[in-house]
Design a protein around this motif. Structure first.
Motif, PDB file in Angstrom:
ATOM      1  N   ARG A   1       0.861  -1.196   0.000  1.00  0.00           N
ATOM      2  CA  ARG A   1       0.000   0.000   0.000  1.00  0.00           C
ATOM      3  C   ARG A   1       0.886   1.231   0.000  1.00  0.00           C
ATOM      4  O   ARG A   1       1.824   1.325   0.798  1.00  0.00           O
TER       5      ARG A   1
ATOM      6  N   GLU B   1       1.399   4.225   1.351  1.00  0.00           N
ATOM      7  CA  GLU B   1       0.973   5.007   2.508  1.00  0.00           C
ATOM      8  C   GLU B   1       2.158   5.818   3.001  1.00  0.00           C
ATOM      9  O   GLU B   1       3.300   5.579   2.619  1.00  0.00           O
TER      10      GLU B   1
ATOM     11  N   TYR C   1       3.919   0.486   6.820  1.00  0.00           N
ATOM     12  CA  TYR C   1       4.935   0.353   5.778  1.00  0.00           C
ATOM     13  C   TYR C   1       4.260   0.219   4.424  1.00  0.00           C
ATOM     14  O   TYR C   1       3.049   0.030   4.339  1.00  0.00           O
TER      15      TYR C   1
ATOM     16  N   ARG D   1     -14.681   0.525   9.275  1.00  0.00           N
ATOM     17  CA  ARG D   1     -13.621  -0.164   8.553  1.00  0.00           C
ATOM     18  C   ARG D   1     -13.386   0.428   7.171  1.00  0.00           C
ATOM     19  O   ARG D   1     -14.282   0.977   6.565  1.00  0.00           O
TER      20      ARG D   1
ATOM     21  N   ALA E   1      -3.980  -0.955  15.367  1.00  0.00           N
ATOM     22  CA  ALA E   1      -4.791  -2.134  15.034  1.00  0.00           C
ATOM     23  C   ALA E   1      -3.886  -3.328  14.724  1.00  0.00           C
ATOM     24  O   ALA E   1      -3.060  -3.261  13.818  1.00  0.00           O
TER      25      ALA E   1
END
Ligand code: ATP
Ligand code: MG
Length: 424
Positions: A115, A117, A124, A260, A282
């Motif tokens: 991802r 991000e 990561y 979510r 999480a």
């Protein structure tokens, strides 16, 4: 000299000082999977981009901002998987598992996800997930089993200070009414929300509740909750999930704001939060996704599952001082006293390994003294010394580093001698 090449931003090398901890977590996951009747599958790292756009949803953070999408040499749009659920359901449908007598199909996999991000501690661009899915039935007790499985894994790993938060995000029967109520609430606030949230107002207002910006979070604090407008079926489903959790002694908190990040969730949604992780707290998230199969072009196939981040599990366990097993090490080292005996030492090494004894020798030309020093530092338990005269007579010196005892042993008997010594 050219500048040396570094790994891309946001990815990590898992080096030997850490990889054994990962192996511990994965071994435990495999054992828990077996105990709950989940079978391992290996899924491709990249899929057709369409799978994620349709499966995860066009208006999610993951699809809008985080995917690694590229064209291959045949001009197909492919994407490095950002998660495994959509792939798992795709594989289930592609291989006709919906026609198997045994439902749900209980499957799991482990591997890297990608991802785009902003990298931070516990976040990561390539990270590992453990992914468990039960595909094919609507029974709320399967939701309970999935939540239980994640908690049982964390229990066996010795993790504490965890909080389970659950919610129901409804279904296509109750969501439209809620969507309208939410839009009515959000409309006057829109100018104060971030651009992404504004863009989602029409397309997917529920997503606004999942915005991570503190300003948006604060503004939408008083939003009506989907939980309060659940239909009869969703309410009953949720009640059974709660009863199940209570029966297995799982403590949880109802969080009516939990929606979510992925569009496909219906009914049960949950997360397990670690009190020791800070912002990226999480350790797993999951829930039910009864309409995912249809979204990717299949028939109606309900399902429920969760994904857990391996980095965050290891971080939490380190933080909490949980046992992560021990780094692997060899038990025996072979030391030829003379360079001319190195090849013979290689033969002895081979016979030790054949006997299942973890053994190594020095290839870097270290002195016997420094080899012995390294051996005791590394906790090696036995040393085989090949000396000129003894070797000529077919014997080697075997030293027990724990007791300091040394004995000459015929070369052929060294493996069984050492095996016995290591058992003691
Ligand atoms: P977050 O709210 O932290 O962004 P998420 O809702 O995007 O999490 P999921 O898609 O539910 O996460 O993925 C399941 C789990 O995978 C998370 O609970 C977390 O442990 C882990 N995870 C997700 N994204 C990352 C990441 N970029 N780096 C490391 N672990 C991650
Ligand atoms: Mg995320």
């Amino acid at each position: 000299m050219a500048e040396s090449i570094k790994a891309p931003r946001g990815v990590r090398d898992i080096l030997p000082d850490e990889s054994w901890k990962w192996a511990y977590v994965l071994t435990m996951a495999r054992k828990v999977a077996e105990d709950f009747g989940y079978q391992e599958v290996h899924l491709p790292i990249f899929e057709q981009t369409e799978l994620f756009c349709r499966g995860i949803g066009d208006t999610t953070d993951v699809v809008e901002k985080e995917m690694y999408t590229f064209e291959d040499r045949g001009n197909r749009s492919l994407t490095l998987r950002p998660e495994a659920t959509a792939s798992m359901v795709r594989a289930y449908l592609e291989h006709g598992m919906n026609k198997d007598a045994r439902q749900p199909a209980k499957l799991w996999c482990a591997g890297p996800m990608f991802r785009y991000e902003r990298p931070q501690k516990g976040r990561y661009r390539q990270f590992w997930q453990l992914d468990f899915e039960a595909i094919g039935v609507q029974d709320p007790l399967v939701d309970v089993e999935i939540i239980h499985l994640s908690l049982e894994l964390y229990r066996r790993l010795g993790m504490t200070n965890l909080e389970v938060v659950i919610n129901s995000v409804g279904c296509p029967a109750c969501r439209p009414k809620y969507r309208e109520a939410l839009q009515n609430f959000l409309e006057p606030l829109l100018p104060d929300l971030c651009e992404t949230c504004q863009g989602r107002y029409d397309r997917n207002p529920l997503r606004i509740l999942d915005c991570k910006r503190p300003e948006c979070k604060e503004k939408t604090e008083g939003a009506p909750s989907i939980f309060d407008s659940l239909c009869e079926e969703c309410r009953e489903h949720f009640d059974t999930v709660r009863q199940g959790l209570e029966t297995i002694g799982a403590r949880y908190t109802l969080d009516k704001r939990l929606v979510r990040g992925l569009d496909y969730y219906t009914k049960t949604a949950y997360e397990v939060l670690s009190g020791d992780l800070g912002a990226q707290n999480a350790v797993c998230g999951g829930g039910r996704y009864d309409h995912l199969a249809e979204a990717i072009g299949g028939p109606f196939v309900p399902g429920v599952g969760f994904a857990a981040g391996v980095e965050r599990i290891v971080l939490t366990m380190e933080q909490q001082g949980c046992s992560l097993g021990e780094p692997p090490r060899v038990d025996v080292t072979v030391i030829p006293l003379d360079p001319s005996l190195r090849v013979e030492a290689m033969g002895l090494l081979a016979s030790l390994r054949k006997a299942g004894i973890a053994a190594s020798m020095d290839y870097a030309g270290k002195t016997m003294k420094s080899q012995l020093k390294v051996a005791s530092q590394e906790g090696i338990r036995g040393v085989c010394i090949l000396g000129g005269d003894e070797a000529a007579q077919g014997v080697g010196g075997v030293k027990n580093l724990r007791t300091g005892e040394q004995e000459n042993v015929p070369l052929r008997e060294i493996p069984s001698y050492l095996a016995k010594m290591l058992r003691e």
